[in-house]
Scaffold this motif. Structure first.
Motif, PDB file in Angstrom:
ATOM      1  N   ILE A 416       5.868  11.203 -25.746  1.00 25.55           N
ATOM      2  CA  ILE A 416       5.926  11.997 -24.508  1.00 25.55           C
ATOM      3  C   ILE A 416       7.071  11.540 -23.622  1.00 25.55           C
ATOM      4  O   ILE A 416       7.484  10.361 -23.644  1.00 25.55           O
ATOM      5  N   SER A 417       7.590  12.473 -22.870  1.00 28.85           N
ATOM      6  CA  SER A 417       8.560  12.186 -21.823  1.00 28.85           C
ATOM      7  C   SER A 417       8.103  12.946 -20.584  1.00 28.85           C
ATOM      8  O   SER A 417       7.882  14.154 -20.648  1.00 28.85           O
ATOM      9  N   THR A 418       7.937  12.240 -19.462  1.00 29.39           N
ATOM     10  CA  THR A 418       7.410  12.887 -18.253  1.00 29.39           C
ATOM     11  C   THR A 418       8.457  13.052 -17.156  1.00 29.39           C
ATOM     12  O   THR A 418       8.154  13.582 -16.093  1.00 29.39           O
ATOM     13  N   ASN A 419       9.687  12.619 -17.442  1.00 27.70           N
ATOM     14  CA  ASN A 419      10.760  12.734 -16.446  1.00 27.70           C
ATOM     15  C   ASN A 419      12.015  13.311 -17.082  1.00 27.70           C
ATOM     16  O   ASN A 419      12.292  13.073 -18.267  1.00 27.70           O
ATOM     17  N   PRO A 420      12.813  14.063 -16.310  1.00 30.05           N
ATOM     18  CA  PRO A 420      14.051  14.643 -16.846  1.00 30.05           C
ATOM     19  C   PRO A 420      14.983  13.546 -17.382  1.00 30.05           C
ATOM     20  O   PRO A 420      15.154  12.490 -16.758  1.00 30.05           O
ATOM     21  N   GLY A 421      15.565  13.790 -18.562  1.00 32.14           N
ATOM     22  CA  GLY A 421      16.514  12.853 -19.141  1.00 32.14           C
ATOM     23  C   GLY A 421      15.883  11.653 -19.818  1.00 32.14           C
ATOM     24  O   GLY A 421      16.585  10.832 -20.406  1.00 32.14           O
ATOM     25  N   GLU A 422      14.574  11.535 -19.743  1.00 34.52           N
ATOM     26  CA  GLU A 422      13.888  10.386 -20.343  1.00 34.52           C
ATOM     27  C   GLU A 422      13.580  10.685 -21.807  1.00 34.52           C
ATOM     28  O   GLU A 422      13.115  11.760 -22.143  1.00 34.52           O
ATOM     29  N   SER A 423      13.859   9.726 -22.673  1.00 36.56           N
ATOM     30  CA  SER A 423      13.620   9.949 -24.105  1.00 36.56           C
ATOM     31  C   SER A 423      12.129   9.905 -24.412  1.00 36.56           C
ATOM     32  O   SER A 423      11.334   9.325 -23.668  1.00 36.56           O
ATOM     33  N   LEU A 424      11.768  10.534 -25.530  1.00 34.88           N
ATOM     34  CA  LEU A 424      10.380  10.543 -25.973  1.00 34.88           C
ATOM     35  C   LEU A 424       9.966   9.139 -26.421  1.00 34.88           C
ATOM     36  O   LEU A 424      10.681   8.481 -27.178  1.00 34.88           O
ATOM     37  N   LYS A 425       8.816   8.710 -25.943  1.00 35.06           N
ATOM     38  CA  LYS A 425       8.290   7.392 -26.297  1.00 35.06           C
ATOM     39  C   LYS A 425       6.789   7.489 -26.536  1.00 35.06           C
ATOM     40  O   LYS A 425       6.129   8.429 -26.069  1.00 35.06           O
ATOM     41  N   PRO A 426       6.213   6.504 -27.244  1.00 34.58           N
ATOM     42  CA  PRO A 426       4.758   6.517 -27.454  1.00 34.58           C
ATOM     43  C   PRO A 426       4.002   6.523 -26.132  1.00 34.58           C
ATOM     44  O   PRO A 426       4.471   5.966 -25.130  1.00 34.58           O
ATOM     45  N   LEU A 427       2.816   7.164 -26.117  1.00 34.04           N
ATOM     46  CA  LEU A 427       2.031   7.315 -24.893  1.00 34.04           C
ATOM     47  C   LEU A 427       1.826   5.995 -24.161  1.00 34.04           C
ATOM     48  O   LEU A 427       1.958   5.919 -22.945  1.00 34.04           O
ATOM     49  N   GLY A 428       1.473   4.953 -24.894  1.00 32.60           N
ATOM     50  CA  GLY A 428       1.140   3.674 -24.271  1.00 32.60           C
ATOM     51  C   GLY A 428       2.291   3.031 -23.531  1.00 32.60           C
ATOM     52  O   GLY A 428       2.080   2.166 -22.681  1.00 32.60           O
ATOM     53  N   GLN A 429       3.520   3.446 -23.838  1.00 33.05           N
ATOM     54  CA  GLN A 429       4.694   2.844 -23.199  1.00 33.05           C
ATOM     55  C   GLN A 429       5.104   3.558 -21.916  1.00 33.05           C
ATOM     56  O   GLN A 429       5.938   3.056 -21.165  1.00 33.05           O
ATOM     57  N   ILE A 430       4.517   4.726 -21.675  1.00 29.71           N
ATOM     58  CA  ILE A 430       4.981   5.536 -20.546  1.00 29.71           C
ATOM     59  C   ILE A 430       3.877   5.889 -19.556  1.00 29.71           C
ATOM     60  O   ILE A 430       3.994   5.642 -18.348  1.00 29.71           O
ATOM     61  N   VAL A 431       2.789   6.467 -20.046  1.00 29.07           N
ATOM     62  CA  VAL A 431       1.845   7.117 -19.140  1.00 29.07           C
ATOM     63  C   VAL A 431       0.929   6.118 -18.443  1.00 29.07           C
ATOM     64  O   VAL A 431       0.585   5.062 -18.972  1.00 29.07           O
ATOM     65  N   SER A 432       0.515   6.509 -17.228  1.00 31.76           N
ATOM     66  CA  SER A 432      -0.470   5.743 -16.458  1.00 31.76           C
ATOM     67  C   SER A 432      -1.873   6.218 -16.836  1.00 31.76           C
ATOM     68  O   SER A 432      -2.029   7.162 -17.607  1.00 31.76           O
ATOM     69  N   GLY A 433      -2.875   5.571 -16.246  1.00 28.72           N
ATOM     70  CA  GLY A 433      -4.256   5.973 -16.514  1.00 28.72           C
ATOM     71  C   GLY A 433      -4.521   7.404 -16.111  1.00 28.72           C
ATOM     72  O   GLY A 433      -5.173   8.163 -16.833  1.00 28.72           O
ATOM     73  N   GLY A 434      -4.009   7.808 -14.931  1.00 32.95           N
ATOM     74  CA  GLY A 434      -4.217   9.176 -14.460  1.00 32.95           C
ATOM     75  C   GLY A 434      -3.514  10.188 -15.342  1.00 32.95           C
ATOM     76  O   GLY A 434      -4.047  11.267 -15.621  1.00 32.95           O
ATOM     77  N   GLU A 435      -2.297   9.851 -15.812  1.00 33.30           N
ATOM     78  CA  GLU A 435      -1.569  10.757 -16.696  1.00 33.30           C
ATOM     79  C   GLU A 435      -2.274  10.890 -18.043  1.00 33.30           C
ATOM     80  O   GLU A 435      -2.378  11.980 -18.598  1.00 33.30           O
ATOM     81  N   LEU A 436      -2.763   9.767 -18.548  1.00 30.39           N
ATOM     82  CA  LEU A 436      -3.472   9.780 -19.825  1.00 30.39           C
ATOM     83  C   LEU A 436      -4.732  10.631 -19.732  1.00 30.39           C
ATOM     84  O   LEU A 436      -5.080  11.366 -20.655  1.00 30.39           O
ATOM     85  N   SER A 437      -5.402  10.546 -18.591  1.00 31.47           N
ATOM     86  CA  SER A 437      -6.607  11.335 -18.367  1.00 31.47           C
ATOM     87  C   SER A 437      -6.283  12.825 -18.379  1.00 31.47           C
ATOM     88  O   SER A 437      -7.030  13.627 -18.950  1.00 31.47           O
ATOM     89  N   ARG A 438      -5.171  13.196 -17.801  1.00 29.07           N
ATOM     90  CA  ARG A 438      -4.778  14.616 -17.775  1.00 29.07           C
ATOM     91  C   ARG A 438      -4.368  15.110 -19.155  1.00 29.07           C
ATOM     92  O   ARG A 438      -4.638  16.248 -19.525  1.00 29.07           O
ATOM     93  N   ILE A 439      -3.710  14.240 -19.929  1.00 35.76           N
ATOM     94  CA  ILE A 439      -3.334  14.621 -21.298  1.00 35.76           C
ATOM     95  C   ILE A 439      -4.589  14.881 -22.125  1.00 35.76           C
ATOM     96  O   ILE A 439      -4.673  15.861 -22.875  1.00 35.76           O
ATOM     97  N   MET A 440      -5.583  14.011 -21.965  1.00 34.17           N
ATOM     98  CA  MET A 440      -6.838  14.206 -22.693  1.00 34.17           C
ATOM     99  C   MET A 440      -7.526  15.484 -22.244  1.00 34.17           C
ATOM    100  O   MET A 440      -8.097  16.212 -23.069  1.00 34.17           O
ATOM    101  N   LEU A 441      -7.463  15.790 -20.953  1.00 32.44           N
ATOM    102  CA  LEU A 441      -8.059  17.027 -20.446  1.00 32.44           C
ATOM    103  C   LEU A 441      -7.397  18.237 -21.092  1.00 32.44           C
ATOM    104  O   LEU A 441      -8.076  19.186 -21.510  1.00 32.44           O
ATOM    105  N   ALA A 442      -6.068  18.204 -21.194  1.00 36.00           N
ATOM    106  CA  ALA A 442      -5.338  19.307 -21.818  1.00 36.00           C
ATOM    107  C   ALA A 442      -5.766  19.470 -23.273  1.00 36.00           C
ATOM    108  O   ALA A 442      -6.002  20.592 -23.752  1.00 36.00           O
ATOM    109  N   LEU A 443      -5.885  18.352 -23.993  1.00 37.11           N
ATOM    110  CA  LEU A 443      -6.281  18.399 -25.405  1.00 37.11           C
ATOM    111  C   LEU A 443      -7.711  18.896 -25.561  1.00 37.11           C
ATOM    112  O   LEU A 443      -8.011  19.676 -26.466  1.00 37.11           O
ATOM    113  N   LYS A 444      -8.601  18.429 -24.684  1.00 33.60           N
ATOM    114  CA  LYS A 444     -10.006  18.863 -24.749  1.00 33.60           C
ATOM    115  C   LYS A 444     -10.104  20.380 -24.558  1.00 33.60           C
ATOM    116  O   LYS A 444     -10.868  21.057 -25.237  1.00 33.60           O
TER     117      LYS A 444
END
Length: 563
Positions: A416-444
């Motif tokens: 995932i990349s959550t900012n412009p110009g930022e390269s794609l990286k594994p979830l654990g290296q980028i997202v916060s707890g709140g962001e991870l929660s929203r990603i799971m909500l989207a998947l659910k």
């Protein structure tokens, strides 16, 4: 959908009954009021472990009942495969917890925990407070992809699992065949010895039982003779006290008086029969005693033969038929050893063929997964944008495992990349707890649409978010609520304002007991609860007006933009 919840004697809950409605059902309450207990009661139906500590103090049992109204034909079909048939369109799941055990029932019929879990999985999906953390694990990421494309992925995945099972069994057998010439010679000699020992004994089926009978008779011959001699005397005609002599004397007495009463003829006939039977018995017993002989040589041979058979039983089987089975198995092993090189090559050839099938199926599975991953990437990006990820990119990276598994050769990772110009990286290296929660909500939300699960339950999906993001999450929940029943425990007023049905969970002190209660809030009470979430302990008129405006805006959004 989940229409009714009944919980009794569970932790702080004495007894509550809740009627849930369609759309977005919101549960709010003070911290520690018992919201987690309510969610935990539902998880018990999903197979969560039970303990006696769950039972309310001084109560004999705890009870959880969930009543579902089945409105989706796909759900009904899924239940049918589990041999569960709705009654009047309803399915009742219940679990009664007692010390040391629990009783599970589906529509009143006793079931196992696994059956209950399988049924519940068709009816609802629970997202707990910390479940989004599992999204960091690659196995979970792969299972989500497989669930997304299950229509085509599952059949091929089953082919991979069967191919892997056969491949693993063949490989294990090949490994067990691996031995040098010295080992083979030792094994050959051992097998030949065992087979020869069994065949030399020349056993007959049932021979052991026959010999044991003869041995028992011989071993107790003297006692048999002594006892039978006494019986012969007691029932014979020679001794004065013998039964035969006694019966004869009785017959003579009857003969003297039967002329005086015709009814005595019947008694005489009966006693005559007894006399005849005694006479026959005594004659047969005499013949038996005359034929009863004891040959010491025969006794020795019987004893020796029994010792041989029992020795073979101790080594090769409990019964003679088991010894024969063992002999045949050893003969088969011996034949294989004589053809060792030929068999070894056959097994290697078989392993190559099985590996080719496994590789083909694994590659087919990987191809289908990649097709679905492209769809999932686009769908996730759209879902994340709806959850206030303004400039987001999401991809699924495929790598190949070094070794075969029953799940194929794919080693995937969500990037995932959550900012412009930022390269794609594994979830654990980028997202916060709140962001991870929203990603799971989207998947659910995505998976719920594909699996046709009617009821989604979220426990504090709002962790780590606020402001505009919280508003976006609330809108997403409302959108999901249009096609699914959503039950959500939250602390955020933005989400609570979107409620189609709003419930408050409260904790009360009753005497020396603490109890948890739940009740539905009407519009005025719902606004007051929103004000509490907004303003904390003191609810000022301004805070109340703010809550009222929030509720009105949420209703307006649901009626217009979110449709």
């Amino acid at each position: 959908m989940l229409s009714h919840l009944h919980v009794k004697n569970l932790a702080l809950i004495e007894e509550i009954e809740v009627e849930f409605g369609p759309g977005l059902n919101i549960l709010t309450g003070e911290t520690g009021a018992g919201k987690s207990i309510l969610l935990g009661s539902m998880q018990l139906i999903l197979g969560a472990k039970t303990s006696k500590n769950m039972i309310r103090e001084n109560a004999p049992y705890a009870l959880v009942e969930l009543l579902f109204q089945i409105e989706n034909e796909k759900v009904a079909q899924a239940l049918k495969t589990l041999d569960i048939y709705p009654e009047d369109g309803q399915v009742l799941l219940s679990r009664k917890i007692m010390e040391g055990r629990s009783i599970n029932k589906i529509n009143g019929e006793t079931s196992t925990v696994s059956q209950m879990k399988a049924a519940a999985a068709c009816l609802l999906d629970i997202h707990g407070q910390h479940e989004h953390q599992s999204l960091l694990y690659q196995d979970k990421q792969l299972s989500i992809l497989d669930a997304y494309g299950r229509e085509k992925i599952l059949p091929v995945k089953e082919k991979v699992q069967e191919a892997f099972r056969q491949y693993s069994a063949c490989r294990a057998e090949l490994k067990s065949m691996d031995m040098d010439e010295e080992q083979r010679n030792r094994e050959l000699a051992f097998l030949e010895f065992e087979i020869k020992e069994i065949e030399k004994a020349n056993l007959r089926p049932g021979e052991d039982e026959e010999l044991e009978h003869i041995y028992r008779k011989m071993n107790n011959g003297k006692q048999i003779v002594d006892s039978l001699q006494i019986v012969h005397n007691l029932t014979g005609y020679e001794a004065k006290e013998g039964a035969g002599e006694t019966v004869g004397e009785a017959l003579r007495e009857l003969a003297r008086v039967k002329q005086y009463d015709p009814e005595l003829n019947t008694l005489e006939e009966t006693l005559t029969s007894v006399d005849g039977l005694l006479n026959d018995f005594n004659r047969e017993l005499s013949a038996y005693l005359e034929e009863l002989t004891f040959d010491e040589g025969e006794f020795y041979e019987t004893e020796r033969r029994l010792d041989l058979i029992n020795g073979l039983k101790a080594k090769y089987g409990r019964e003679i038929k088991d010894i024969f089975v063992y002999r045949d198995q050893q003969k088969e092993k011996l034949e294989k050893l004589h053809r060792y090189e030929e068999n070894l090559q056959e097994q290697k050839n078989r392993l190559e063929k099985l590996e080719a099938v496994l590789l083909k199926n694994s590659n087919e599975l990987s191809k289908i997964r990649k097709e679905y991953s492209e769809q999932l990437e686009k769908t996730v990006i759209q879902g994340l944008k709806e959850l206030n990820f303004l400039d987001v990119n999401f991809a699924i990276d495929f790598q190949k495992k070094k070794n075969y598994t029953d799940n194929g050769l794919d080693d995937i990772q969500y990037l995932i990349s959550t900012n412009p110009g930022e390269s794609l990286k594994p979830l654990g290296q980028i997202v916060s707890g709140g962001e991870l929660s929203r990603i799971m909500l989207a998947l659910k939300a995505i998976l719920a649409d594909r699996d046709q699960i009617e009821t989604l339950i979220f426990d504090e999906i709002d962790t780590g978010i606020s402001g505009r993001t919280a508003q976006k999450v609330s809108e997403k929940m409302a959108v999901i609520g249009r096609n699914h029943q959503v039950i959500c425990i939250t602390h955020l007023p933005q989400i609570a304002a979107m409620a189609d049905s709003h419930f408050e969970i409260e904790k009360h002190l009753r005497g020396t007991e603490t109890i948890t209660q739940i009740h539905v809030l009407q519009e005025e009470d719902s606004i007051r609860e929103l004000a509490r979430l907004l303003g904390g302990a003191e609810i000022t008129p301004a805070v109340f007006e703010n809550a009222k405006e929030m509720k009105e805006l949420a209703q307006k959004q649901k009626n217009t933009r979110l449709k």
